[in-house]
Design a protein around this motif. Structure first.
Motif, PDB file in Angstrom:
ATOM      1  N   GLY A  18       0.891  -1.290  -0.025  1.00 54.23           N
ATOM      2  CA  GLY A  18      -0.166  -0.129  -0.040  1.00 54.23           C
ATOM      3  C   GLY A  18       0.797   1.263   0.029  1.00 54.23           C
ATOM      4  N   ARG A  19       0.680   2.177   1.230  1.00 57.38           N
ATOM      5  CA  ARG A  19       1.194   3.469   1.195  1.00 57.38           C
ATOM      6  C   ARG A  19       2.758   3.261   1.176  1.00 57.38           C
ATOM      7  NH1 ARG A  19      -0.503   4.765   6.734  1.00 57.38           N
ATOM      8  NH2 ARG A  19       0.513   3.095   7.193  1.00 57.38           N
ATOM      9  N   GLY A  20       3.532   2.456   1.845  1.00 62.82           N
ATOM     10  CA  GLY A  20       4.953   2.347   1.453  1.00 62.82           C
ATOM     11  C   GLY A  20       5.698   3.322   2.461  1.00 62.82           C
ATOM     12  N   SER A  21       5.104   3.603   3.485  1.00 63.55           N
ATOM     13  CA  SER A  21       5.889   4.687   4.289  1.00 63.55           C
ATOM     14  C   SER A  21       7.018   4.053   4.924  1.00 63.55           C
ATOM     15  CB  SER A  21       5.092   5.371   5.327  1.00 63.55           C
ATOM     16  OG  SER A  21       4.724   4.500   6.289  1.00 63.55           O
ATOM     17  N   ASN A  22       6.921   2.440   5.359  1.00 62.20           N
ATOM     18  CA  ASN A  22       7.989   1.592   6.065  1.00 62.20           C
ATOM     19  C   ASN A  22       9.122   1.374   4.907  1.00 62.20           C
ATOM     20  OD1 ASN A  22       7.826   1.067   8.862  1.00 62.20           O
ATOM     21  ND2 ASN A  22       5.612   0.927   7.973  1.00 62.20           N
ATOM     22  N   LEU A  23       8.557   1.174   3.778  1.00 67.75           N
ATOM     23  CA  LEU A  23       9.608   0.837   2.679  1.00 67.75           C
ATOM     24  C   LEU A  23      10.324   2.202   2.309  1.00 67.75           C
ATOM     25  CD1 LEU A  23      10.378  -0.488  -0.195  1.00 67.75           C
ATOM     26  CD2 LEU A  23       8.402   0.803  -1.228  1.00 67.75           C
ATOM     27  N   ALA A  92       6.441  -5.206   4.718  1.00 66.04           N
ATOM     28  CA  ALA A  92       6.457  -3.460   5.046  1.00 66.04           C
ATOM     29  C   ALA A  92       4.969  -3.359   4.581  1.00 66.04           C
ATOM     30  CB  ALA A  92       7.364  -2.736   4.614  1.00 66.04           C
ATOM     31  N   GLY A  93       3.911  -3.765   5.329  1.00 65.91           N
ATOM     32  CA  GLY A  93       2.639  -3.591   5.017  1.00 65.91           C
ATOM     33  C   GLY A  93       2.292  -4.419   3.683  1.00 65.91           C
ATOM     34  N   ILE A 113       6.726  -5.955  10.244  1.00 63.65           N
ATOM     35  CA  ILE A 113       6.482  -4.859  11.372  1.00 63.65           C
ATOM     36  C   ILE A 113       4.879  -4.927  11.577  1.00 63.65           C
ATOM     37  CG2 ILE A 113       6.500  -2.864   9.545  1.00 63.65           C
ATOM     38  CD1 ILE A 113       8.051  -1.400  11.882  1.00 63.65           C
ATOM     39  N   HIS A 114       4.488  -4.674  12.742  1.00 64.81           N
ATOM     40  CA  HIS A 114       3.362  -4.665  13.107  1.00 64.81           C
ATOM     41  C   HIS A 114       2.909  -3.652  14.150  1.00 64.81           C
ATOM     42  CE1 HIS A 114      -0.842  -6.457  13.780  1.00 64.81           C
ATOM     43  NE2 HIS A 114      -0.471  -6.470  14.960  1.00 64.81           N
ATOM     44  N   PRO A 115       1.690  -3.075  14.030  1.00 67.84           N
ATOM     45  CA  PRO A 115       1.467  -1.830  14.721  1.00 67.84           C
ATOM     46  C   PRO A 115       0.706  -1.897  16.004  1.00 67.84           C
ATOM     47  CG  PRO A 115      -0.251  -1.974  12.974  1.00 67.84           C
ATOM     48  CD  PRO A 115       0.774  -2.777  12.793  1.00 67.84           C
ATOM     49  N   LEU A 176       3.269   5.118  13.595  1.00 70.13           N
ATOM     50  CA  LEU A 176       3.905   4.907  12.358  1.00 70.13           C
ATOM     51  C   LEU A 176       5.132   5.564  12.442  1.00 70.13           C
ATOM     52  CD1 LEU A 176       3.305   3.482   9.680  1.00 70.13           C
ATOM     53  CD2 LEU A 176       2.495   5.867   8.923  1.00 70.13           C
ATOM     54  N   GLU A 179       7.479   3.463  14.000  1.00 79.92           N
ATOM     55  CA  GLU A 179       7.750   2.104  12.929  1.00 79.92           C
ATOM     56  C   GLU A 179       8.863   2.669  12.080  1.00 79.92           C
ATOM     57  OE1 GLU A 179       4.397   0.377  10.831  1.00 79.92           O
ATOM     58  OE2 GLU A 179       3.120   1.036  12.496  1.00 79.92           O
TER      59      GLU A 179
HETATM   60  C1  GRF Z   1       2.116  -0.532   9.081  1.00 77.20           C
HETATM   61  O1  GRF Z   1       1.416   0.140  10.282  1.00 77.20           O
HETATM   62  C2  GRF Z   1       2.808  -1.588   9.391  1.00 77.20           C
HETATM   63  O2  GRF Z   1       3.130  -2.027  10.811  1.00 77.20           O
HETATM   64  C3  GRF Z   1       1.592  -2.598   9.095  1.00 77.20           C
HETATM   65  O3  GRF Z   1       0.772  -2.167   7.770  1.00 77.20           O
HETATM   66  C4  GRF Z   1       1.353  -0.543   7.752  1.00 77.20           C
HETATM   67  C5  GRF Z   1       2.015  -0.560   6.596  1.00 77.20           C
HETATM   68  O4  GRF Z   1       2.111   0.931   6.418  1.00 77.20           O
HETATM   69  N1  GRF Z   1       2.135  -3.997   8.892  1.00 77.20           N
HETATM   70  P1  GRF Z   1       3.226   1.651   5.384  1.00 77.20           P
HETATM   71  O5  GRF Z   1       2.538   0.879   3.961  1.00 77.20           O
HETATM   72  O6  GRF Z   1       4.607   1.180   5.586  1.00 77.20           O
HETATM   73  O7  GRF Z   1       2.991   3.044   5.304  1.00 77.20           O
END
Ligand code: GRF
Length: 194
Positions: A18-23, A92-93, A113-115, A176, A179
């Motif tokens: 999805g959004r990819g912010s952790n990526l 990552a999501g 990763i898990h919130p 986030l 994260e």
């Molecule tokens: C994050 O909250 C992560 O912990 C969960 O999915 C979400 C992904 O967010 N597994 P993003 O795509 O990295 O913005």
């Protein structure tokens, strides 16, 4: 995973839906001078994911897989992963569940990763449930992936205080933000302990 000592960088694949912010946080970390990772592949099951834009902007090989049949999708991913010499996967999501077969075939660590503060609140809607249960703290967890959902040995956790005024949106933002800090830290931690 090959020993890090004497090795320049570990090839990493990031899976995102999805959004990819952790990526993005992991890409930024990989570009730091002392980082021990090279992101050599981005995998997504969603052609609308922001992961596609990050792959293009940072010139990272990208694999978009059609997940209508998981076993076919996973075989394609495994083939590409072998080709790119990937030694670590970071989810990552990524909204698909990896099969036992995939985990066994890959033979290297897979992180997620898990919130929430696992083992509490596995699955979706973690902030909603933490608020409903009037928790004083929530947070995020980086853990090894096994064949169960949001299970596996915990690598790092960060606690986040829940204030009276918090709602899902504010919690999501606060968690986030943490994260993005703990995921690179967890990657470093496992690389040096391996
Ligand atoms: C994050 O909250 C992560 O912990 C969960 O999915 C979400 C992904 O967010 N597994 P993003 O795509 O990295 O913005």
């Amino acid at each position: 995973m090959a020993k890090l000592i004497g090795k320049k960088k570990i090839n990493v694949a990031i899976f995102a839906s999805g959004r990819g912010s952790n990526l993005f946080a992991l890409i930024k970390y990989s570009l730091k001078k002392n980082s021990k990772i090279k992101i050599n592949l981005i995998v997504s099951d969603n052609n609308k994911s922001k992961a596609l834009r990050y792959a293009r902007n940072f010139k990272i090989p990208l694999l978009i897989v059609n997940y209508s049949t998981r076993s076919t999708a996973e075989k394609k991913i495994l083939k590409k992963i072998k080709y790119q010499k990937i030694e670590l996967i970071c989810l990552a999501g990524f909204m698909k569940i990896l099969s036992k077969y995939f985990i066994k075939e890959f033979k290297h660590p897979i992180l997620n990763i898990h919130p929430s503060l696992l083992p509490k609140y596995k699955g979706l809607k973690t902030h909603e449930r933490a608020l409903m249960n009037k928790e004083k703290f929530t947070g995020c967890t980086v853990h090894f992936v096994n064949s169960k959902i949001d299970d596996g040995k915990i690598i790092l956790q960060k606690r986040v205080k829940i204030n009276a005024k918090d709602n899902v949106k504010t919690l999501n933002k606060k968690v986030l933000n943490e994260e993005h800090k703990i995921y690179p830290k967890a990657v470093t931690k496992i690389l040096f302990n391996y």
